[in-house]
Design a protein around this motif. Structure first.
Motif, PDB file in Angstrom:
ATOM      1  N   PHE A  15       0.829  -1.209   0.000  1.00 12.09           N
ATOM      2  CA  PHE A  15       0.000   0.000   0.000  1.00 12.09           C
ATOM      3  C   PHE A  15       0.864   1.260   0.000  1.00 12.09           C
ATOM      4  CE2 PHE A  15      -2.394  -3.429   1.896  1.00 12.09           C
ATOM      5  CZ  PHE A  15      -3.613  -3.343   1.244  1.00 12.09           C
ATOM      6  N   PRO A  16       1.603   1.512  -1.100  1.00 15.29           N
ATOM      7  CA  PRO A  16       2.515   2.672  -1.094  1.00 15.29           C
ATOM      8  C   PRO A  16       1.815   4.010  -0.878  1.00 15.29           C
ATOM      9  CG  PRO A  16       2.325   1.723  -3.300  1.00 15.29           C
ATOM     10  CD  PRO A  16       1.621   0.787  -2.358  1.00 15.29           C
ATOM     11  N   GLU A  17       0.564   4.125  -1.318  1.00 10.53           N
ATOM     12  CA  GLU A  17      -0.153   5.392  -1.181  1.00 10.53           C
ATOM     13  C   GLU A  17      -0.524   5.726   0.265  1.00 10.53           C
ATOM     14  OE1 GLU A  17      -2.932   2.078  -1.655  1.00 10.53           O
ATOM     15  OE2 GLU A  17      -1.244   2.686  -2.881  1.00 10.53           O
ATOM     16  N   ILE A  18      -0.583   4.725   1.125  1.00  9.25           N
ATOM     17  CA  ILE A  18      -0.906   4.968   2.545  1.00  9.25           C
ATOM     18  C   ILE A  18       0.141   4.358   3.480  1.00  9.25           C
ATOM     19  CG2 ILE A  18      -3.392   5.312   2.256  1.00  9.25           C
ATOM     20  CD1 ILE A  18      -3.773   2.354   3.135  1.00  9.25           C
ATOM     21  N   GLU A  19       1.312   4.077   2.941  1.00  9.66           N
ATOM     22  CA  GLU A  19       2.385   3.448   3.710  1.00  9.66           C
ATOM     23  C   GLU A  19       2.677   4.205   5.009  1.00  9.66           C
ATOM     24  OE1 GLU A  19       7.121   2.394   3.124  1.00  9.66           O
ATOM     25  OE2 GLU A  19       5.866   2.698   1.346  1.00  9.66           O
ATOM     26  N   ASP A  20       2.757   5.535   4.933  1.00 12.25           N
ATOM     27  CA  ASP A  20       3.071   6.328   6.123  1.00 12.25           C
ATOM     28  C   ASP A  20       2.011   6.162   7.211  1.00 12.25           C
ATOM     29  OD1 ASP A  20       5.348   7.217   4.859  1.00 12.25           O
ATOM     30  OD2 ASP A  20       4.544   9.197   4.385  1.00 12.25           O
ATOM     31  N   LYS A  21       0.747   6.124   6.814  1.00 10.99           N
ATOM     32  CA  LYS A  21      -0.329   5.973   7.797  1.00 10.99           C
ATOM     33  C   LYS A  21      -0.318   4.586   8.427  1.00 10.99           C
ATOM     34  CE  LYS A  21      -3.357   9.551   6.161  1.00 10.99           C
ATOM     35  NZ  LYS A  21      -4.688  10.033   6.030  1.00 10.99           N
ATOM     36  N   LEU A  22      -0.068   3.551   7.615  1.00 15.53           N
ATOM     37  CA  LEU A  22      -0.013   2.195   8.161  1.00 15.53           C
ATOM     38  C   LEU A  22       1.167   2.050   9.117  1.00 15.53           C
ATOM     39  CD1 LEU A  22      -0.896   0.090   4.972  1.00 15.53           C
ATOM     40  CD2 LEU A  22      -2.422   0.824   6.815  1.00 15.53           C
ATOM     41  N   LYS A  52      -3.146 -12.917  23.760  1.00 10.71           N
ATOM     42  CA  LYS A  52      -4.537 -12.755  23.305  1.00 10.71           C
ATOM     43  C   LYS A  52      -4.575 -11.739  22.163  1.00 10.71           C
ATOM     44  CE  LYS A  52      -6.448 -14.954  26.902  1.00 10.71           C
ATOM     45  NZ  LYS A  52      -6.266 -16.369  26.869  1.00 10.71           N
ATOM     46  N   PRO A  53      -5.464 -11.934  21.182  1.00  4.94           N
ATOM     47  CA  PRO A  53      -5.588 -10.942  20.105  1.00  4.94           C
ATOM     48  C   PRO A  53      -5.934  -9.564  20.672  1.00  4.94           C
ATOM     49  CG  PRO A  53      -6.776 -12.946  19.548  1.00  4.94           C
ATOM     50  CD  PRO A  53      -6.357 -13.071  20.992  1.00  4.94           C
ATOM     51  N   LEU A  54      -5.215  -8.561  20.199  1.00  8.14           N
ATOM     52  CA  LEU A  54      -5.407  -7.188  20.682  1.00  8.14           C
ATOM     53  C   LEU A  54      -6.179  -6.365  19.645  1.00  8.14           C
ATOM     54  CD1 LEU A  54      -4.685  -5.029  22.874  1.00  8.14           C
ATOM     55  CD2 LEU A  54      -2.560  -4.654  21.600  1.00  8.14           C
ATOM     56  N   VAL A  55      -5.563  -6.078  18.519  1.00  9.51           N
ATOM     57  CA  VAL A  55      -6.192  -5.334  17.417  1.00  9.51           C
ATOM     58  C   VAL A  55      -5.578  -5.787  16.094  1.00  9.51           C
ATOM     59  CG1 VAL A  55      -6.764  -3.253  18.756  1.00  9.51           C
ATOM     60  CG2 VAL A  55      -4.555  -3.401  17.587  1.00  9.51           C
ATOM     61  N   TYR A  56      -6.284  -5.459  15.019  1.00  6.28           N
ATOM     62  CA  TYR A  56      -5.826  -5.710  13.653  1.00  6.28           C
ATOM     63  C   TYR A  56      -6.039  -4.420  12.865  1.00  6.28           C
ATOM     64  CZ  TYR A  56      -6.927 -10.616  14.887  1.00  6.28           C
ATOM     65  OH  TYR A  56      -7.019 -11.841  15.494  1.00  6.28           O
ATOM     66  N   PHE A  57      -5.334  -4.285  11.736  1.00  6.37           N
ATOM     67  CA  PHE A  57      -5.656  -3.204  10.815  1.00  6.37           C
ATOM     68  C   PHE A  57      -5.429  -3.689   9.394  1.00  6.37           C
ATOM     69  CE2 PHE A  57      -1.148  -2.080  11.742  1.00  6.37           C
ATOM     70  CZ  PHE A  57      -0.629  -1.929  10.451  1.00  6.37           C
ATOM     71  N   ALA A  58      -6.020  -2.971   8.429  1.00  6.36           N
ATOM     72  CA  ALA A  58      -5.881  -3.360   7.033  1.00  6.36           C
ATOM     73  C   ALA A  58      -6.030  -2.146   6.126  1.00  6.36           C
ATOM     74  CB  ALA A  58      -6.937  -4.406   6.668  1.00  6.36           C
ATOM     75  N   GLY A  59      -5.295  -2.156   5.042  1.00  4.39           N
ATOM     76  CA  GLY A  59      -5.384  -1.087   4.063  1.00  4.39           C
ATOM     77  C   GLY A  59      -6.412  -1.402   3.000  1.00  4.39           C
ATOM     78  N   TYR A  60      -7.131  -0.393   2.577  1.00  7.07           N
ATOM     79  CA  TYR A  60      -8.122  -0.503   1.508  1.00  7.07           C
ATOM     80  C   TYR A  60      -7.978   0.705   0.599  1.00  7.07           C
ATOM     81  CZ  TYR A  60     -10.193  -4.118   4.426  1.00  7.07           C
ATOM     82  OH  TYR A  60     -10.383  -5.248   5.178  1.00  7.07           O
ATOM     83  N   GLN A  93     -13.743   2.408  10.185  1.00  6.94           N
ATOM     84  CA  GLN A  93     -13.019   2.826   8.990  1.00  6.94           C
ATOM     85  C   GLN A  93     -12.472   4.240   9.170  1.00  6.94           C
ATOM     86  OE1 GLN A  93     -15.592   2.490   5.585  1.00  6.94           O
ATOM     87  NE2 GLN A  93     -15.959   0.309   5.915  1.00  6.94           N
ATOM     88  N   PHE A  94     -11.151   4.371   8.997  1.00  4.56           N
ATOM     89  CA  PHE A  94     -10.506   5.676   9.022  1.00  4.56           C
ATOM     90  C   PHE A  94     -10.252   6.076   7.565  1.00  4.56           C
ATOM     91  CE2 PHE A  94      -8.501   3.832  13.063  1.00  4.56           C
ATOM     92  CZ  PHE A  94      -9.506   4.327  13.878  1.00  4.56           C
ATOM     93  N   PRO A  95     -10.927   7.116   7.055  1.00  8.95           N
ATOM     94  CA  PRO A  95     -10.735   7.530   5.656  1.00  8.95           C
ATOM     95  C   PRO A  95      -9.284   7.912   5.391  1.00  8.95           C
ATOM     96  CG  PRO A  95     -12.648   8.613   6.620  1.00  8.95           C
ATOM     97  CD  PRO A  95     -11.911   7.947   7.746  1.00  8.95           C
ATOM     98  N   ILE A  96      -8.753   7.485   4.240  1.00  6.31           N
ATOM     99  CA  ILE A  96      -7.339   7.772   3.954  1.00  6.31           C
ATOM    100  C   ILE A  96      -7.094   9.232   3.587  1.00  6.31           C
ATOM    101  CG2 ILE A  96      -6.762   5.397   3.339  1.00  6.31           C
ATOM    102  CD1 ILE A  96      -6.775   6.296   0.394  1.00  6.31           C
ATOM    103  N   ASN A  97      -8.148   9.950   3.248  1.00  2.00           N
ATOM    104  CA  ASN A  97      -7.976  11.367   2.890  1.00  2.00           C
ATOM    105  C   ASN A  97      -8.107  12.298   4.102  1.00  2.00           C
ATOM    106  OD1 ASN A  97     -10.710  11.029   3.248  1.00  2.00           O
ATOM    107  ND2 ASN A  97     -11.319  12.165   1.433  1.00  2.00           N
ATOM    108  N   GLU A  98      -8.168  11.734   5.308  1.00  2.00           N
ATOM    109  CA  GLU A  98      -8.232  12.526   6.545  1.00  2.00           C
ATOM    110  C   GLU A  98      -7.020  12.214   7.420  1.00  2.00           C
ATOM    111  OE1 GLU A  98     -11.933  11.922   8.622  1.00  2.00           O
ATOM    112  OE2 GLU A  98     -13.121  12.266   6.809  1.00  2.00           O
ATOM    113  N   LYS A  99      -6.753  13.118   8.341  1.00  2.00           N
ATOM    114  CA  LYS A  99      -5.662  12.922   9.300  1.00  2.00           C
ATOM    115  C   LYS A  99      -5.958  11.676  10.148  1.00  2.00           C
ATOM    116  CE  LYS A  99      -3.111  15.536  12.813  1.00  2.00           C
ATOM    117  NZ  LYS A  99      -3.074  14.519  13.844  1.00  2.00           N
ATOM    118  N   LEU A 100      -4.937  10.899  10.406  1.00  2.00           N
ATOM    119  CA  LEU A 100      -5.076   9.698  11.222  1.00  2.00           C
ATOM    120  C   LEU A 100      -5.436  10.079  12.666  1.00  2.00           C
ATOM    121  CD1 LEU A 100      -4.653   6.681  10.607  1.00  2.00           C
ATOM    122  CD2 LEU A 100      -2.327   6.937  11.457  1.00  2.00           C
ATOM    123  N   PRO A 101      -6.460   9.458  13.261  1.00  2.00           N
ATOM    124  CA  PRO A 101      -6.860   9.801  14.635  1.00  2.00           C
ATOM    125  C   PRO A 101      -5.957   9.096  15.670  1.00  2.00           C
ATOM    126  CG  PRO A 101      -8.297   8.102  13.807  1.00  2.00           C
ATOM    127  CD  PRO A 101      -7.361   8.463  12.674  1.00  2.00           C
TER     128      PRO A 101
END
Length: 121
Positions: A15-22, A52-60, A93-101
């Motif tokens: 996900f090169p377009e959102i690499e920094d956010k990930l 124990k599972p804590l959290v997951y994330f994924a790029g879209y 869902q965190f929109p990629i066009n907004e600042k990361l919360p």
């Protein structure tokens, strides 16, 4: 998505377009506690705490999915509504066009860690 990655570094490179956010999300999670472990679960970056599972994330294409489980969503539902984030019973869902919360991600991870610490099993 076919599993073409072996670790979180390889996943992020997809996900090169959102690499920094990930990378930022990963850093926020890892910074919470030295006992947090990384792995790949359900074909996405995943984190464990006290085995124990804590959290997951994924790029879209248009958002980053963040998966703190049902209790994590329920606890922060008002915050998601206030910030106008789409969410379901197990994901937000965190929109990629907004600042990361970043503040919210920290709070959710902390909540999940406390939930794991306090769970009787």
């Amino acid at each position: 998505m076919k599993n073409t990655f072996k670790n979180i570094d390889e996943y992020i490179l997809l996900f090169p377009e959102i690499e920094d956010k990930l990378k930022a999300i990963r850093k926020i999670i890892d910074a919470q506690d030295a006992g947090i472990e990384e792995y790949i679960g359900y074909q996405m970056p995943a984190f464990r705490y006290k085995s124990k599972p804590l959290v997951y994330f994924a790029g879209y294409k248009k958002h980053i999915g963040f998966y703190p489980g049902a209790a994590g969503i329920k606890k922060f539902e008002h915050e998601f509504t206030t910030r106008n984030y789409k969410f379901s019973k197990g994901a937000v869902q965190f929109p990629i066009n907004e600042k990361l919360p970043e503040d919210l991600i920290r709070e959710i991870v902390y909540f999940r860690m406390e939930e794991i610490k306090n769970k009787k099993s």
